[in-house]
Design a protein around this motif. Structure first.
Motif, short mmCIF file in Angstrom:
data_model
loop_
_atom_site.label_atom_id
_atom_site.label_comp_id
_atom_site.label_asym_id
_atom_site.label_seq_id
_atom_site.Cartn_x
_atom_site.Cartn_y
_atom_site.Cartn_z
N ALA A 1 24.91 21.35 21.42
CA ALA A 1 23.72 22.45 21.11
C ALA A 1 23.74 22.76 19.55
CB ALA A 1 23.94 23.85 21.84
N LYS A 2 24.98 22.85 18.98
CA LYS A 2 25.10 23.07 17.67
C LYS A 2 24.62 21.86 16.69
CE LYS A 2 26.38 25.46 13.96
NZ LYS A 2 25.91 26.82 13.68
N PHE A 3 24.85 20.58 17.10
CA PHE A 3 24.13 19.54 16.38
C PHE A 3 22.67 19.60 16.51
CE2 PHE A 3 25.43 15.05 15.35
CZ PHE A 3 24.26 14.41 15.15
N LYS A 4 22.15 19.78 17.67
CA LYS A 4 20.81 20.08 17.78
C LYS A 4 20.05 21.06 16.94
CE LYS A 4 16.90 20.82 21.29
NZ LYS A 4 16.72 20.71 22.70
N ALA A 5 20.75 22.17 16.80
CA ALA A 5 20.33 23.11 16.13
C ALA A 5 20.23 22.87 14.63
CB ALA A 5 21.04 24.60 16.34
N LEU A 6 21.17 22.35 14.15
CA LEU A 6 21.43 21.81 12.86
C LEU A 6 20.35 20.81 12.48
CD1 LEU A 6 25.42 21.74 12.27
CD2 LEU A 6 23.69 23.31 11.24
N GLY A 7 20.25 19.88 13.42
CA GLY A 7 19.02 18.82 13.30
C GLY A 7 17.74 19.48 13.22
N GLN A 8 17.53 20.73 13.81
CA GLN A 8 16.31 21.46 13.55
C GLN A 8 16.01 21.96 12.19
OE1 GLN A 8 16.53 24.22 17.05
NE2 GLN A 8 15.64 22.72 18.38
N GLU A 9 17.41 22.61 11.67
CA GLU A 9 17.30 23.18 10.58
C GLU A 9 17.04 22.05 9.44
OE1 GLU A 9 19.90 26.27 9.24
OE2 GLU A 9 21.04 26.43 11.22
N LEU A 10 17.69 20.95 9.66
CA LEU A 10 17.48 19.78 8.71
C LEU A 10 15.77 19.57 8.67
CD1 LEU A 10 20.36 17.56 9.33
CD2 LEU A 10 19.90 18.82 7.26
N GLY A 11 15.26 19.59 9.97
CA GLY A 11 13.95 19.49 9.93
C GLY A 11 12.79 20.33 9.19
N PHE A 12 13.46 21.43 9.27
CA PHE A 12 12.61 22.66 8.55
C PHE A 12 13.03 22.55 7.08
CE2 PHE A 12 12.30 25.11 12.59
CZ PHE A 12 10.85 25.16 12.67
N GLY A 13 13.97 21.76 6.64
CA GLY A 13 14.38 21.95 5.41
C GLY A 13 15.11 23.38 4.97
N THR A 14 15.44 23.82 5.76
CA THR A 14 16.35 25.01 5.25
C THR A 14 18.01 24.91 5.28
OG1 THR A 14 16.50 25.61 7.79
CG2 THR A 14 14.65 26.49 6.68
N ILE A 15 18.37 23.71 5.40
CA ILE A 15 19.76 23.46 5.05
C ILE A 15 20.09 21.99 4.60
CG2 ILE A 15 20.14 22.44 7.50
CD1 ILE A 15 22.89 23.95 7.54
#
Length: 437
Positions: free
Chosen positions: A404-418
């Motif tokens: 779940a954390k991997f997916k959440a971080l992947g989403q943040e990378l997608g948004f460009g927020t991390i």
């Protein structure tokens, strides 16, 4: 590992954390303990539990009735709950050492229950009471933990790539022909350009680096795994950074479905909302994808995911669910008989079809009337036989939280927020908490 069959002649992350506290200190039968003597004249009652709904419950009622025709002295009392409530109930039972005699088990929880002595070691029964001649050897090892067998696989599936061929034709791009990750990246660019030329807001696929499964494929091609048999991290920060950086150009160039668009169509994903032409996912997702896409998209291709290294055994069969028995059962041999029936009987296969997934036992599969989607999975798995390797180590306790954390971080990378470096540090920090809790 095991051969032959002797047919008996005798007729969520918070939930996981809480579960760890509830299960600690529980003890069960010693591994490899000899099978008890079974008396076919003794009246036996087994409690059986499963997650599911009314449809599955009726199927189990039919299966139990069929079992009783062969073993009329064994009464089976069944109960079911939805997924979350099911595991909350098992947690309470585990604390009181009164789990059902037999119950559905998931790979997310099997290590935790097994290592806390809550599951009957099926080793004395496998290859004897529990038939193995319908299983591939690699599948039998799926739930092997510390030289014990914690459960029998009911169903299996493998990672594949679905392709919406109707949408691909509308976009005007040739279907992906297979190949390595570089070939897939090139095709994603072609799909983007074709969609723009056709005036369609669709993309070749969602960011493949935003999910842990493609990362696992890359690791396996290099002889690594997400976690080792000892429960240690099987990859480095550099491995993860390289993987996430590979998707950076795809995200920046607008080649993959934008994360904002994915959020807008949730709870569907990019693929089953017709926002992506392809999706790398477990091969049993075809039926729900078709249901979500509707009549406008009746045809899906199922092909192998991109190759990292030719000849690598990067794919494997994962247990969709298991049947386990409680270490505390007073009737271990009767529990083994019922387990064998649930995982091997062709009659049970005919009752369930693919409701519980594609049967892991070829013996049970022979009883299934295959629809087009099920046959597609069988054909696909035959096509990737040369890429199928041994199953990875049984997931660590808390693996679901890592995923779940991997997916959440992947989403943040997608948004460009991390940044990728920050994402890597955060995932390793999450893993450190889970491994050392």
């Amino acid at each position: 590992m095991f051969t032959g069959r002797k047919k008996t002649a005798i007729a969520a992350a918070a939930v996981v954390t809480a579960l760890g506290l509830a299960l600690s200190g529980c003890a069960g039968s010693a591994p490899g303990e000899a099978a008890a003597t079974y008396d076919p004249d003794e009246e036996v009652t087994l409690d059986f539990a499963f997650w599911g709904n009314d449809v599955r419950a009726e199927m189990y009622n039919e299966a139990i009735a069929a079992f009783n025709e062969e073993y009329p002295n064994i009464t089976v009392n069944s109960t079911f709950l939805a997924w979350d409530e099911y595991w909350e109930k098992r947690q309470t039972e585990a604390a009181g050492k009164n789990l059902p005699d037999v119950f559905q088990m998931d790979m997310t929880y099997v290590r935790q229950y097994s290592e806390n002595g809550l599951l009957l070691d099926l080793t004395p029964y496998v290859g004897d009471i529990i038939a193995t001649d319908g299983y591939d050897e690699s599948v039998l090892d799926i739930a092997s933990i510390n030289d014990t067998i914690a459960g029998m696989p009911v169903s299996t599936n493998a990672i594949g790539m679905f392709e919406n061929v109707v949408l691909t034709d509308q976009v005007g791009v040739e279907p992906f022909a297979g190949g390595d990750w570089e070939a897939y990246d090139e095709w994603l660019y072609q799909a983007r350009d074709a969609a723009e030329a056709a005036g369609l807001e669709v993309w070749g696929g969602a960011d493949p680096t935003s999910f842990i499964q493609p990362f696992e494929l890359v690791l396996r091609s290099e002889g690594k795994s997400v976690f080792t048999e000892e429960g240690e991290v099987g990859f480095t920060k550099e491995d993860l950074a390289d993987f996430w950086n590979r998707g950076g150009g795809l995200r920046e160039d607008g080649v993959v479905t934008p994360q904002q668009r994915i959020q807008e169509v949730s709870p569907k994903g990019a693929f089953d909302s017709a926002q992506a032409l392809t999706e790398i996912v477990w091969d049993n997702f075809g039926a729900p994808y078709l249901a979500n896409l509707g009549d406008a998209y009746p045809d899906l291709n199922l092909l192998a995911p991109p190759v990292t290294e030719e000849g690598a055994k990067d794919l494997y069969k994962k247990a969709g669910m298991l049947i386990s028995a409680a270490a505390s059962t007073e009737h271990p041999e009767a529990a083994a008989l019922f387990t064998d029936f649930l995982v091997n009987s062709p009659e049970v296969g005919a009752i369930f079809g693919t409701n519980r997934g594609m049967p892991a036992s070829q013996t049970q599969l022979e009883g299934v009337e295959l629809d087009e989607t099920a046959q597609q999975i069988i054909d696909y798995e035959e096509s990737i036989a040369d890429r199928i390797g041994d199953a990875p180590p049984v997931p660590i306790v808390g693996y679901g939280s890592v995923e779940a954390k991997f997916k959440a971080l992947g989403q943040e990378l997608g948004f460009g927020t991390i940044t990728v470096d920050d994402a890597v540090d955060q995932l390793f920090a999450e893993i450190d908490v889970i491994v050392n809790q």
